[in-house]
Design an enzyme around this catalytic site. Structure first.
Site, PDB file in Angstrom:
ATOM      1  N   LYS A   2       0.845  -1.195   0.000  1.00 30.61           N
ATOM      2  CA  LYS A   2       0.000   0.000   0.000  1.00 30.61           C
ATOM      3  C   LYS A   2       0.879   1.243   0.000  1.00 30.61           C
ATOM      4  CE  LYS A   2      -3.590   2.564   2.430  1.00 30.61           C
ATOM      5  NZ  LYS A   2      -4.655   2.627   3.424  1.00 30.61           N
ATOM      6  N   GLU A  59     -10.242  12.300  11.189  1.00 35.65           N
ATOM      7  CA  GLU A  59      -9.553  11.079  11.639  1.00 35.65           C
ATOM      8  C   GLU A  59      -8.780  11.257  12.945  1.00 35.65           C
ATOM      9  OE1 GLU A  59      -7.543   9.131   8.463  1.00 35.65           O
ATOM     10  OE2 GLU A  59      -6.767   7.533   9.746  1.00 35.65           O
ATOM     11  N   GLU A 108      -7.780  -2.387   1.951  1.00 37.97           N
ATOM     12  CA  GLU A 108      -6.993  -1.165   2.187  1.00 37.97           C
ATOM     13  C   GLU A 108      -7.182  -0.690   3.636  1.00 37.97           C
ATOM     14  OE1 GLU A 108      -8.196   1.801  -0.705  1.00 37.97           O
ATOM     15  OE2 GLU A 108      -7.499   3.414   0.589  1.00 37.97           O
ATOM     16  N   GLU A 117     -11.095  10.594  -6.277  1.00 36.90           N
ATOM     17  CA  GLU A 117     -11.248  10.561  -4.815  1.00 36.90           C
ATOM     18  C   GLU A 117     -10.488  11.719  -4.162  1.00 36.90           C
ATOM     19  OE1 GLU A 117     -10.639   6.676  -2.928  1.00 36.90           O
ATOM     20  OE2 GLU A 117      -9.613   7.711  -1.287  1.00 36.90           O
TER      21      GLU A 117
HETATM   22  C1  LIG Z   1      -4.734  10.877   2.900  1.00 40.30           C
HETATM   23  C2  LIG Z   1      -5.976  11.315   3.095  1.00 40.30           C
HETATM   24  O1  LIG Z   1      -6.953  10.559   3.652  1.00 40.30           O
HETATM   25  C3  LIG Z   1      -6.686   9.271   4.156  1.00 40.30           C
HETATM   26  C4  LIG Z   1      -6.886   8.239   3.130  1.00 40.30           C
HETATM   27  C5  LIG Z   1      -8.111   7.621   2.973  1.00 40.30           C
HETATM   28  C6  LIG Z   1      -8.331   6.664   1.838  1.00 40.30           C
HETATM   29  O2  LIG Z   1      -7.386   6.370   1.109  1.00 40.30           O
HETATM   30  O3  LIG Z   1      -9.453   6.197   1.636  1.00 40.30           O
HETATM   31  C7  LIG Z   1      -9.162   7.866   3.868  1.00 40.30           C
HETATM   32  C8  LIG Z   1      -8.959   8.631   4.964  1.00 40.30           C
HETATM   33  C9  LIG Z   1      -7.609   9.085   5.335  1.00 40.30           C
HETATM   34  O4  LIG Z   1      -7.019   8.182   6.182  1.00 40.30           O
HETATM   35  C10 LIG Z   1      -6.379  12.702   2.786  1.00 40.30           C
HETATM   36  O5  LIG Z   1      -7.543  13.054   3.000  1.00 40.30           O
HETATM   37  O6  LIG Z   1      -5.535  13.468   2.312  1.00 40.30           O
END
Ligand SMILES: C=C(O[C@@H]1C=C(C(=O)O)C=C[C@H]1O)C(=O)O
Length: 415
Positions: free
Chosen positions: A149, A204, A248, A384
């Site tokens: 990852k 988070e 993930e 995303e």
């Molecule tokens: C890295 C980020 O978010 C992180 C990555 C995520 C994912 O890959 O789904 C979700 C929440 C966070 O832990 C960000 O918002 O910049």
């Protein structure tokens, strides 16, 4: 290649401590959900995490003498733990919330709109980096130490004609009760440019400590919220069922459990894994609860040990960090680090520094990342990250989908 950060000694603040070194607001926490530093303020010597325990020891040593006087240590740990952190010692946490004096009923609409954001890298460059990471994962599949990852981020530069007004921005970010809004004053550049602030609305929780109780609530696996309720529910259901996103997510939970296990006498995930939501994003989340063997261990040291989790870095951690350095054109600095506070008892709250921007006068640099695992699609990951900018963009007065309007995000899926 990532642009190198300037030498830390050159960026060290020669100036006076800021009036507002840090503040945090979480509308759902009725007890310590608002912590706003109040002076006098002293900066802690800036260095990497390997010396953090020594540098904070005098603060905790004074606890016994001062008998819990309400003093706090708080601020930001950078993404790269070897780089200097930015921590402030303050007299207490009951100062004024910077968003309180924003004024006016229509907080959602800022007075002025900044220019269109400039993506760095553009969405296509980001997709190329995701494709490169996937190539590496495919080539290494099954090997010991294989990359499983990596969280790749991109940034948006937003410029305005006048300096961004912190109170209005923080008030607008705080309209979402699901997030913790934060502000940390960063060291001023030696060239005397405007003060820098890390500002954001993170969903988070990295680590909360109260007595011997610790909680972490990692998120990983994301989908965009949609205005149409049916389409929104479809997005949520698809996320909950997605094998790729659950895998993930699982990597992050397992990592945090492994890190906390040696310091906990009890540890578990009593509520299991569930969808959580902010106003702009769905996430897969798992609440982790533990009881510390040694309740004196300060939250700041536990947070520094946990950071960076695979929610923002990857696995194996050092390999993912190296790839991030190679593939991301803009250095993360404090983005994807940790922000929080800790009192003299060692209790405190530390959050993952995401959904945030570094503000410097009339410039804001926003960051957003996404976890890449085998099965990720470069275009979907670029979308995303585009969606993750949404909350901050609207707080700046820009359309939340401004980073989704890149034409390369709307072509046929690429392989
Ligand atoms: C890295 C980020 O978010 C992180 C990555 C995520 C994912 O890959 O789904 C979700 C929440 C966070 O832990 C960000 O918002 O910049």
């Amino acid at each position: 290649m990532t642009l190198p950060l300037p030498d830390a000694t050159l960026t060290e603040a020669p100036s006076l401590p800021p009036d507002q070194p840090f503040s945090f607001r979480n509308a759902r926490d009725q007890v310590r959900g608002q912590v706003c530093a109040t002076g006098p303020v002293r900066p802690l010597d800036r260095a990497g995490a390997d010396t953090l325990a020594d540098r904070v020891a005098p603060f905790f040593g004074a606890a016994r003498d001062a008998d819990d006087d309400g003093a706090l240590i708080g601020g930001a740990l950078p993404f790269d733990k070897a780089r200097p952190d930015c921590l402030w010692q303050v007299a207490g946490g009951h100062g004024a919330w910077p968003g309180a004096n924003a004024g006016g009923p229509a907080r959602s609409v800022p007075e002025r709109r900044p220019t269109r954001p400039c993506p760095q890298p553009p969405a296509t460059g980001y997709m190329d980096s995701v494709a490169r990471a996937l190539e590496i994962m495919r080539a290494e599949r099954g090997l010991p130490d294989a990359l499983t990852k990596v969280v790749l981020a991109r940034s948006l530069l937003v410029e305005d004609r006048m300096a961004f007004a912190l109170p209005g921005l923080m008030a607008r970010l705080a309209e979402d009760p699901a997030v913790t809004v934060f502000q940390v004053a960063l060291p001023q550049d030696a060239d005397g440019s405007a003060p820098r602030q890390l500002v954001g609305a993170t969903p988070e929780l990295l680590l909360r400590k109260r007595g011997d109780s610790v909680v972490s609530h990692p998120l990983a696996g994301s989908a965009r919220r949609l205005d149409d309720p049916e389409a929104d529910a479809r997005n949520a259901n698809a996320l909950a069922r997605s094998e790729k996103d659950r895998r993930e997510h699982g990597l992050v939970v397992e990592y945090i459990l492994d890190m906390l296990a040696p310091v906990c006498k009890r540890l578990g995930t009593p509520e299991g894994t569930a969808l959580t939501t902010t106003r702009s994003m769905w996430h897969i989340g798992t609440r982790i609860e533990g009881r510390l063997k040694d309740p004196e261990t300060p939250a700041i040291l536990l947070a520094a040990a946990l950071h960076p989790t695979p929610a923002v870095c990857g696995l194996p951690c050092d390999r993912a960090a190296r790839l991030i350095r190679d593939l991301e054109p803009v250095a993360r600095d404090f983005y994807a680090g940790a922000v929080g506070w800790c009192d003299r008892r060692g209790d405190g709250d530390w959050y993952v520094a995401i959904r945030c921007a570094e503000l410097c006068g009339a410039r804001a640099r926003l960051f957003a990342g996404a976890g890449i695992v085998l099965g990720s699609d470069p275009r979907a990951e670029a979308s995303e990250t585009g969606a993750k900018f949404g909350a901050f963009l609207s707080a700046l007065g820009l359309p939340p989908d401004a980073a989704l309007s890149d034409p390369s995000l709307h072509n046929q899926p690429n392989g």
